[in-house]
Design a protein around this motif. Sequence first.
Motif, PDB file in Angstrom:
ATOM      1  N   TRP A  36      15.021   4.382  -3.090  1.00 14.68           N
ATOM      2  CA  TRP A  36      13.998   4.148  -4.110  1.00 14.68           C
ATOM      3  C   TRP A  36      14.319   4.964  -5.368  1.00 14.68           C
ATOM      4  CZ3 TRP A  36      10.418   7.001  -6.771  1.00 14.68           C
ATOM      5  CH2 TRP A  36       9.372   6.295  -7.357  1.00 14.68           C
TER       6      TRP A  36
ATOM      7  N   PHE B 271     -10.868   5.350 -13.199  1.00 14.17           N
ATOM      8  CA  PHE B 271      -9.588   5.937 -12.791  1.00 14.17           C
ATOM      9  C   PHE B 271      -9.534   7.391 -13.252  1.00 14.17           C
ATOM     10  CE2 PHE B 271      -7.700   1.481 -13.519  1.00 14.17           C
ATOM     11  CZ  PHE B 271      -8.094   1.083 -12.253  1.00 14.17           C
ATOM     12  N   GLU B 276      -1.963   7.307 -11.017  1.00 13.25           N
ATOM     13  CA  GLU B 276      -1.071   6.142 -11.025  1.00 13.25           C
ATOM     14  C   GLU B 276      -1.817   4.885 -11.487  1.00 13.25           C
ATOM     15  OE1 GLU B 276       2.747   5.241 -10.822  1.00 13.25           O
ATOM     16  OE2 GLU B 276       1.893   7.203 -10.386  1.00 13.25           O
ATOM     17  N   ASP B 277      -3.068   4.741 -11.047  1.00 11.27           N
ATOM     18  CA  ASP B 277      -3.867   3.581 -11.439  1.00 11.27           C
ATOM     19  C   ASP B 277      -4.171   3.598 -12.930  1.00 11.27           C
ATOM     20  OD1 ASP B 277      -3.976   2.546  -8.857  1.00 11.27           O
ATOM     21  OD2 ASP B 277      -5.704   3.795  -8.334  1.00 11.27           O
TER      22      ASP B 277
ATOM     23  N   ILE C 139       7.089   9.152  -5.452  1.00 10.41           N
ATOM     24  CA  ILE C 139       7.096   8.070  -4.467  1.00 10.41           C
ATOM     25  C   ILE C 139       5.729   7.928  -3.809  1.00 10.41           C
ATOM     26  CG2 ILE C 139       8.029   7.353  -2.248  1.00 10.41           C
ATOM     27  CD1 ILE C 139      10.631   8.834  -3.118  1.00 10.41           C
ATOM     28  N   SER C 141       2.820   9.023  -4.794  1.00 14.21           N
ATOM     29  CA  SER C 141       1.713   8.643  -5.674  1.00 14.21           C
ATOM     30  C   SER C 141       1.737   7.136  -5.906  1.00 14.21           C
ATOM     31  CB  SER C 141       1.767   9.421  -6.991  1.00 14.21           C
ATOM     32  OG  SER C 141       2.875   9.022  -7.749  1.00 14.21           O
ATOM     33  N   GLN C 142       2.924   6.558  -5.895  1.00 15.80           N
ATOM     34  CA  GLN C 142       2.979   5.098  -6.041  1.00 15.80           C
ATOM     35  C   GLN C 142       2.559   4.390  -4.752  1.00 15.80           C
ATOM     36  OE1 GLN C 142       6.520   3.615  -7.954  1.00 15.80           O
ATOM     37  NE2 GLN C 142       5.524   4.197  -9.861  1.00 15.80           N
ATOM     38  N   ALA C 145      -1.541   4.972  -4.436  1.00 11.92           N
ATOM     39  CA  ALA C 145      -2.480   4.735  -5.530  1.00 11.92           C
ATOM     40  C   ALA C 145      -3.630   3.880  -5.007  1.00 11.92           C
ATOM     41  CB  ALA C 145      -1.774   4.052  -6.695  1.00 11.92           C
ATOM     42  N   ASP C 146      -4.871   4.254  -5.387  1.00  6.25           N
ATOM     43  CA  ASP C 146      -6.041   3.607  -4.795  1.00  6.25           C
ATOM     44  C   ASP C 146      -6.120   2.119  -5.116  1.00  6.25           C
ATOM     45  OD1 ASP C 146      -7.043   5.927  -3.616  1.00  6.25           O
ATOM     46  OD2 ASP C 146      -7.831   6.595  -5.533  1.00  6.25           O
ATOM     47  N   GLU C 147      -5.823   1.821  -6.388  1.00 11.25           N
ATOM     48  CA  GLU C 147      -6.052   0.454  -6.830  1.00 11.25           C
ATOM     49  C   GLU C 147      -4.793  -0.412  -6.703  1.00 11.25           C
ATOM     50  OE1 GLU C 147      -9.359  -1.707  -8.215  1.00 11.25           O
ATOM     51  OE2 GLU C 147      -9.216   0.424  -7.817  1.00 11.25           O
ATOM     52  N   TYR C 148      -3.698   0.101  -7.259  1.00 13.24           N
ATOM     53  CA  TYR C 148      -2.496  -0.727  -7.335  1.00 13.24           C
ATOM     54  C   TYR C 148      -1.365  -0.180  -6.471  1.00 13.24           C
ATOM     55  CZ  TYR C 148      -5.184  -1.984 -11.481  1.00 13.24           C
ATOM     56  OH  TYR C 148      -6.191  -2.353 -12.326  1.00 13.24           O
ATOM     57  N   LEU C 150       1.173   0.620  -3.207  1.00 12.45           N
ATOM     58  CA  LEU C 150       1.894  -0.256  -2.281  1.00 12.45           C
ATOM     59  C   LEU C 150       1.241  -0.333  -0.905  1.00 12.45           C
ATOM     60  CD1 LEU C 150       5.686   0.376  -2.943  1.00 12.45           C
ATOM     61  CD2 LEU C 150       4.426  -1.778  -3.108  1.00 12.45           C
ATOM     62  N   HIS C 166      -7.688   8.590  -2.480  1.00 10.71           N
ATOM     63  CA  HIS C 166      -7.979   9.791  -3.262  1.00 10.71           C
ATOM     64  C   HIS C 166      -9.471  10.076  -3.371  1.00 10.71           C
ATOM     65  CE1 HIS C 166      -3.842   8.943  -4.477  1.00 10.71           C
ATOM     66  NE2 HIS C 166      -3.755  10.205  -4.759  1.00 10.71           N
TER      67      HIS C 166
END
Lengths: 284, 445, 317
Positions: A36, B271, B276-277, C139, C141-142, C145-148, C150, C166
């Motif tokens: 990644w 947010f 990140e969001d 990595i 945090s991606q 992430a709560d909304e978007y 993975l 979170h």
Amino acid sequence: MSMFKRTSMVHISRPTWFTYTALAIVMLASLFPFYWSFLIGSGDATTVRDPNMSWIPGGNFIENAMTVIQNPAVNFWKALWNSIIVSTTVSISTVVLSTLAGFAFAKLRFKGNRGLFVAVIATMAVPVQLGIVPLYILMAEFGWTGSLGAVILPALVTAFGVFWMTQYLQQSLPTELIEAARVDGCNMIRTFWHVGVPAARPAAAMLFLFTFVTAWNNFLWPLIVLDQSNPTLPVALSMLQANYFVDYSLVLAGVLLATVPLLILFIFTGRQLVAGIMAGAVKG
Amino acid sequence: MSFTRRKKMLAATAGAAVAALTLAACSSDGGDTDSTDEATGGTDTSAEEVSLTLATFNTPGFSNSENDAEYQYDLIEEYMELNPNVTITYDRKAESGDARENFFTKLGPGGLADVEMVEVDWMPEVMQYSDLLTDLSSDAVDGRWVDYVEAGATDADGRLIGYGTDTGPQGVCYRADLFEAAGLPSTPDEVATLLDGDWANFFAVGDDYVEGSGGSAFYDSASGVWQGMTNQLDQAYEDPDTGELIVLDNDAVKANYDQLMAASETQSSHFGQWSEDWFAGLSNGAYATMLCPPWMLGVIEGNATDTTDWNLANVYPNGGGNWGGSWLTVPASGSNIEAATALAEWLTAPEQQAKAFANAGTYPSQVAAYDDEAVSGAVNAFFNDAPIGEIFADRAQAVVPSPYKGEYYFQVNDAINNALTRVEDGTDDPEASWDKAVADIEGIG
Amino acid sequence: MASTDLDTSKAYSPWRQRMGMWDRKASPYLYIAPFFIVFAIFGLFPIIYTAVISLMDWDTIRNSGEYIGFANFDYVLNDRKFWVSLRNTFSIFLLSSIPQLIIATFIAAMLDHHLKARTFWRMGVLVPYVVMPVAVALIFSQLYADEYGLVNHWLGMVGIDPIAWHKEVIPSHVAIASMVNFRWIGYNALIMLAAMQAIPRELYEAAALDGASKARRFFSVTLPQIRPTFIFVIITSTIGGLQIFDEPRMFDTAGNGGADQQWLTITMYMYNTGWGELNFGRASAIAWLLFLIIIVFGLLNFWLTRRFVSSDQSGSK
């Protein structure tokens, strides 16, 4: 012990398809962040926030890596050299001193053995995050701030290393071997050298690896005590994030560059972690 | 035999470590060893060899070695050319937080650079120790900065302990496409007119936007708006005279909180800032506006991939507001205070800050810099050619000095920000969340 | 240094004997001395410093303060955040250390085979430990992430509602524990592997001849044989787990443990008090409380481990 033929062990520990499948899954999870990082590091500044990020690497890795290396603020070669010096010194010293202490704690009888050993472990329970202030006061007093010595000296030997070597030697070094060496007229240091060291080798290799990696990635203390003219790699690479907008393709290219020396180290150290040392020790 | 080999290796590395120690010890008090011709006079102190250390963070635009991007100017080189007897060692931390930790570790035992940059976020804490910093006030710099920047670095005894570098006057960033889709006017001038007014007006527009957009969020986060509202109060958390906590008796603070929480229910994206969001929201339209200091433009541009409709309106609710900015300070423990002060003075002069702005986009806090063509003529292509030089000069003039920020400012602000976030997260309702903040604030001290 | 005591006029043999005596007695202390010297110089001062200022209303910058007895301890013990952070610390600790030990032991057992490309497999599991924290933070945090994020995206594909990583307590602990496990499983697996490899293969032979199954051999030979290392892993991961700091701090960009202290750990609470509020006296009090908790819990753990992972074979010493 040695009445068994060595070939028999192949039979016992022969891997099955299950072994390889399980390991392959573990390996995928382990290497994922690496891959990644490469995806981001080989893309451009927008890759990391791209919701449709491709799972195929981009073509910019070399370019990104060159940008990092040539960035005067990063001071890459100097930082690399400093990191090599710091990590090598610290890990050699930790391995040697921990093995000595571990040998003594595990196999030698002396007054206060147990109490001192507990003291070693107890030192690990002190949280380090506050230590920066008093440690800096100390270093300022000694006049060592700004020099690599300030990073190296406090890490010359760790409680973790002593504890690890003690536990390992306790398990893997038969006390009879030490008695035998003594009967042969070996003094302590020769006993240590001929019996202790061979038994300790796999554990020492591992300790070397761990200590090296820890020293390599250490950030908080070097950040305070070193400055940008004489940094270690993590301190130097932090410069890539010195912007309101952080270009993560450069950051991760830098991270990967900094990891290459560790991977080379892996290849060499990995071979030291072999079984069958004990057989050699018995014969020797 | 392998033993002896290893022993030698050990000895060699140990030797190297010791050598490194002594070398570094030599260089720290050193300066340039080859003396120049002028230095032989001896009486002329101005020509004496001086080596100075300058410590900053982030990219203040001082030197081309700060960033891989090509800077137009190298102020540090320029200074050394103007003053051949001065050698500058430039040290930089990546982030303000790193610099803060470094500053407070070394302020006591010594070891700070001759010139240290301090950010507005931790300036109130630094002010507690203003006596450990040099008083920099002089006729030469009188009136150089916009009022609130100078006020922010002046202690209770009237000593000026910092020279302002950049500052963060705020306008309003907005998404023209989203405004249009919600049936609101969308050119920068129209939006400026629309938002011209107090916070109630801002939230009223927000209601229209939410309705017109079918429920989309109007602004990015409650925390972002909170700093904007609180910084306009005369008194917020602490009594400027006694330094005592007054926040819990200050109706203005609670009124702001209630007003903001009522609006945020529908108008905030919920947010967390910098999450990140939140970053994703910059490009996917999760919110339509953000209170916007100059440095935020770079954040938006860098993270809003595939978006072309961000714009900047020359307006700010209820007057003006500042978010961010820094000063150069000269620790009193330094050995070259005079030379250090001269360097800080030069670097923060309008001409140099205009160059720093051209280098790194750090918006000057010097009044005279706003007339400099390099600043006033600046436009931002990503923000649809917004005349940012003009806009931010206007916004800077509109900023009123923010409320007194004392010893407890951050703990209080943190407690209230946590209260806002709890409501945004849906963990607590506004009243229960406020009560928790009250409990936290009561424990301070 | 001690060689000045030597009286060389004595006959060779008694001298040698005395040397031997001295060697036997002094050598152990010489071997452990470097650790204690380094510790005395660089470890002891910070400990004493924190102990002293924990009893003071301390200003680190002016290096001065006022003695206030146990007021700092009193404050901390009456602070809701302390107890919440204690809860979080133990919760994250349990969620991470138990799966970590089990999986690490399993991986070590898998690696303890005559594998092809041994170095590759062994070093591969250590890769997560090597990757710099900045990459790990990015990595995860991606991923979370709560909304978007993975993970929520993947959960959505199998029809599970998105989880507020979170915002809610347990999900945040699970996410942080997964970061911890990711980083440390391979590390502990290698430690365990080193111990397993030192087990004489003859013991397995003997067990196999007795008709013991593979699983049985693992429990009756492997585990008892690696007992000291097992204790080592448990104690170090207890100490490290109760001091957990990096992962929860990296979990969001604010690094303060959540608005409602959902994932505030003791070390973070200490750090925020010290570096955030610049109240190092109170932070030192927290450090000492944590130290005591670790000692008590470590002893408890040690005692439990000794009871459960004991065996007759280990009586060889």
